[in-house]
Motif scaffolding. Structure first.
Motif, PDB file in Angstrom:
ATOM      1  N   MET A   1       0.840  -1.174   0.000  1.00 30.76           N
ATOM      2  CA  MET A   1       0.000   0.000   0.000  1.00 30.76           C
ATOM      3  C   MET A   1       0.890   1.244   0.000  1.00 30.76           C
ATOM      4  N   LYS A   2       0.469   2.253  -0.734  1.00 27.94           N
ATOM      5  CA  LYS A   2       1.231   3.490  -0.778  1.00 27.94           C
ATOM      6  C   LYS A   2       1.164   4.224   0.559  1.00 27.94           C
ATOM      7  N   ALA A   3       2.264   4.840   0.900  1.00 29.46           N
ATOM      8  CA  ALA A   3       2.303   5.637   2.121  1.00 29.46           C
ATOM      9  C   ALA A   3       1.645   6.994   1.874  1.00 29.46           C
ATOM     10  N   ASP A   4       1.042   7.567   2.912  1.00 27.39           N
ATOM     11  CA  ASP A   4       0.436   8.914   2.883  1.00 27.39           C
ATOM     12  C   ASP A   4      -0.716   9.044   1.897  1.00 27.39           C
ATOM     13  N   THR A   5      -1.493   7.985   1.686  1.00 29.14           N
ATOM     14  CA  THR A   5      -2.650   8.092   0.798  1.00 29.14           C
ATOM     15  C   THR A   5      -3.938   8.361   1.576  1.00 29.14           C
ATOM     16  N   HIS A   6      -3.949   8.046   2.850  1.00 27.29           N
ATOM     17  CA  HIS A   6      -5.146   8.242   3.655  1.00 27.29           C
ATOM     18  C   HIS A   6      -5.035   9.523   4.488  1.00 27.29           C
ATOM     19  N   PRO A   7      -6.147  10.262   4.629  1.00 31.78           N
ATOM     20  CA  PRO A   7      -6.108  11.482   5.445  1.00 31.78           C
ATOM     21  C   PRO A   7      -5.968  11.158   6.924  1.00 31.78           C
ATOM     22  N   ASP A   8      -5.549  12.143   7.684  1.00 30.00           N
ATOM     23  CA  ASP A   8      -5.391  12.008   9.126  1.00 30.00           C
ATOM     24  C   ASP A   8      -6.765  11.886   9.781  1.00 30.00           C
ATOM     25  N   TYR A   9      -6.963  10.895  10.629  1.00 27.95           N
ATOM     26  CA  TYR A   9      -8.223  10.631  11.312  1.00 27.95           C
ATOM     27  C   TYR A   9      -8.021  10.963  12.779  1.00 27.95           C
ATOM     28  N   HIS A  10      -8.709  11.993  13.290  1.00 32.55           N
ATOM     29  CA  HIS A  10      -8.442  12.518  14.623  1.00 32.55           C
ATOM     30  C   HIS A  10      -9.739  12.949  15.303  1.00 32.55           C
ATOM     31  N   LEU A  11      -9.656  13.324  16.576  1.00 30.71           N
ATOM     32  CA  LEU A  11     -10.816  13.777  17.335  1.00 30.71           C
ATOM     33  C   LEU A  11     -11.065  15.268  17.110  1.00 30.71           C
ATOM     34  N   ILE A  12     -12.342  15.621  16.854  1.00 28.83           N
ATOM     35  CA  ILE A  12     -12.752  17.025  16.767  1.00 28.83           C
ATOM     36  C   ILE A  12     -13.966  17.210  17.675  1.00 28.83           C
ATOM     37  N   ASN A  13     -14.295  18.466  17.973  1.00 29.90           N
ATOM     38  CA  ASN A  13     -15.492  18.797  18.729  1.00 29.90           C
ATOM     39  C   ASN A  13     -16.568  19.231  17.749  1.00 29.90           C
ATOM     40  N   VAL A  14     -17.780  18.705  17.907  1.00 26.56           N
ATOM     41  CA  VAL A  14     -18.900  19.072  17.045  1.00 26.56           C
ATOM     42  C   VAL A  14     -19.929  19.785  17.909  1.00 26.56           C
ATOM     43  N   LYS A  15     -20.206  21.052  17.566  1.00 25.22           N
ATOM     44  CA  LYS A  15     -21.167  21.858  18.324  1.00 25.22           C
ATOM     45  C   LYS A  15     -22.518  21.780  17.628  1.00 25.22           C
ATOM     46  N   MET A  16     -23.513  21.212  18.334  1.00 22.93           N
ATOM     47  CA  MET A  16     -24.856  21.067  17.802  1.00 22.93           C
ATOM     48  C   MET A  16     -25.587  22.409  17.850  1.00 22.93           C
ATOM     49  N   THR A  17     -26.761  22.492  17.233  1.00 17.27           N
ATOM     50  CA  THR A  17     -27.501  23.745  17.191  1.00 17.27           C
ATOM     51  C   THR A  17     -28.015  24.169  18.561  1.00 17.27           C
ATOM     52  N   ASP A  18     -28.198  23.234  19.483  1.00 17.68           N
ATOM     53  CA  ASP A  18     -28.670  23.600  20.819  1.00 17.68           C
ATOM     54  C   ASP A  18     -27.526  23.952  21.766  1.00 17.68           C
ATOM     55  N   GLY A  19     -26.290  23.936  21.277  1.00 10.79           N
ATOM     56  CA  GLY A  19     -25.134  24.339  22.075  1.00 10.79           C
ATOM     57  C   GLY A  19     -24.354  23.200  22.690  1.00 10.79           C
ATOM     58  N   THR A  20     -24.872  21.993  22.644  1.00 14.55           N
ATOM     59  CA  THR A  20     -24.125  20.869  23.202  1.00 14.55           C
ATOM     60  C   THR A  20     -22.935  20.542  22.298  1.00 14.55           C
ATOM     61  N   VAL A  21     -21.878  20.082  22.913  1.00 11.65           N
ATOM     62  CA  VAL A  21     -20.650  19.751  22.183  1.00 11.65           C
ATOM     63  C   VAL A  21     -20.346  18.274  22.398  1.00 11.65           C
ATOM     64  N   ILE A  22     -20.123  17.566  21.296  1.00  9.60           N
ATOM     65  CA  ILE A  22     -19.744  16.160  21.370  1.00  9.60           C
ATOM     66  C   ILE A  22     -18.425  15.965  20.638  1.00  9.60           C
ATOM     67  N   GLN A  23     -17.702  14.922  20.993  1.00  9.39           N
ATOM     68  CA  GLN A  23     -16.448  14.614  20.319  1.00  9.39           C
ATOM     69  C   GLN A  23     -16.673  13.486  19.330  1.00  9.39           C
ATOM     70  N   MET A  24     -16.104  13.667  18.130  1.00 10.25           N
ATOM     71  CA  MET A  24     -16.189  12.659  17.083  1.00 10.25           C
ATOM     72  C   MET A  24     -14.840  12.523  16.415  1.00 10.25           C
ATOM     73  N   LYS A  25     -14.633  11.380  15.779  1.00 13.14           N
ATOM     74  CA  LYS A  25     -13.455  11.210  14.948  1.00 13.14           C
ATOM     75  C   LYS A  25     -13.803  11.654  13.544  1.00 13.14           C
TER      76      LYS A  25
END
Length: 73
Positions: A1-25
């Motif tokens: 498999m080629k190196a560096d073909t896949h993007p970085d998969y990491h944790l981000i914060n997702v802010k919903m419309t009601d203001g709650t924040v959840i973490q997703m990859k």
């Protein structure tokens, strides 16, 4: 498999419309960035039964209606 073909998969914060924040990859942004949603399952008519209406924040719906107003749809 080629190196560096896949993007970085990491944790981000997702802010919903009601203001709650959840973490997703995700491949969006970088580690720890916050993604603010305009529409999520708590307000989208597909999940709420269609009783709520979407806000036209960008003016795209009204622009479309004005463009095709004379066609008689």
């Amino acid at each position: 498999m080629k190196a560096d073909t896949h993007p970085d998969y990491h944790l981000i914060n997702v802010k919903m419309t009601d203001g709650t924040v959840i973490q997703m990859k995700s491949t969006w942004g970088s580690e720890g960035d916050t993604l603010s949603l305009d529409v999520d399952p708590t307000v989208h008519p597909a999940w709420t039964g269609g009783s709520s209406r979407l806000l036209d924040t960008g003016g795209k719906v009204s622009k479309f209606k004005n463009k095709y107003a004379g066609l008689g749809f």
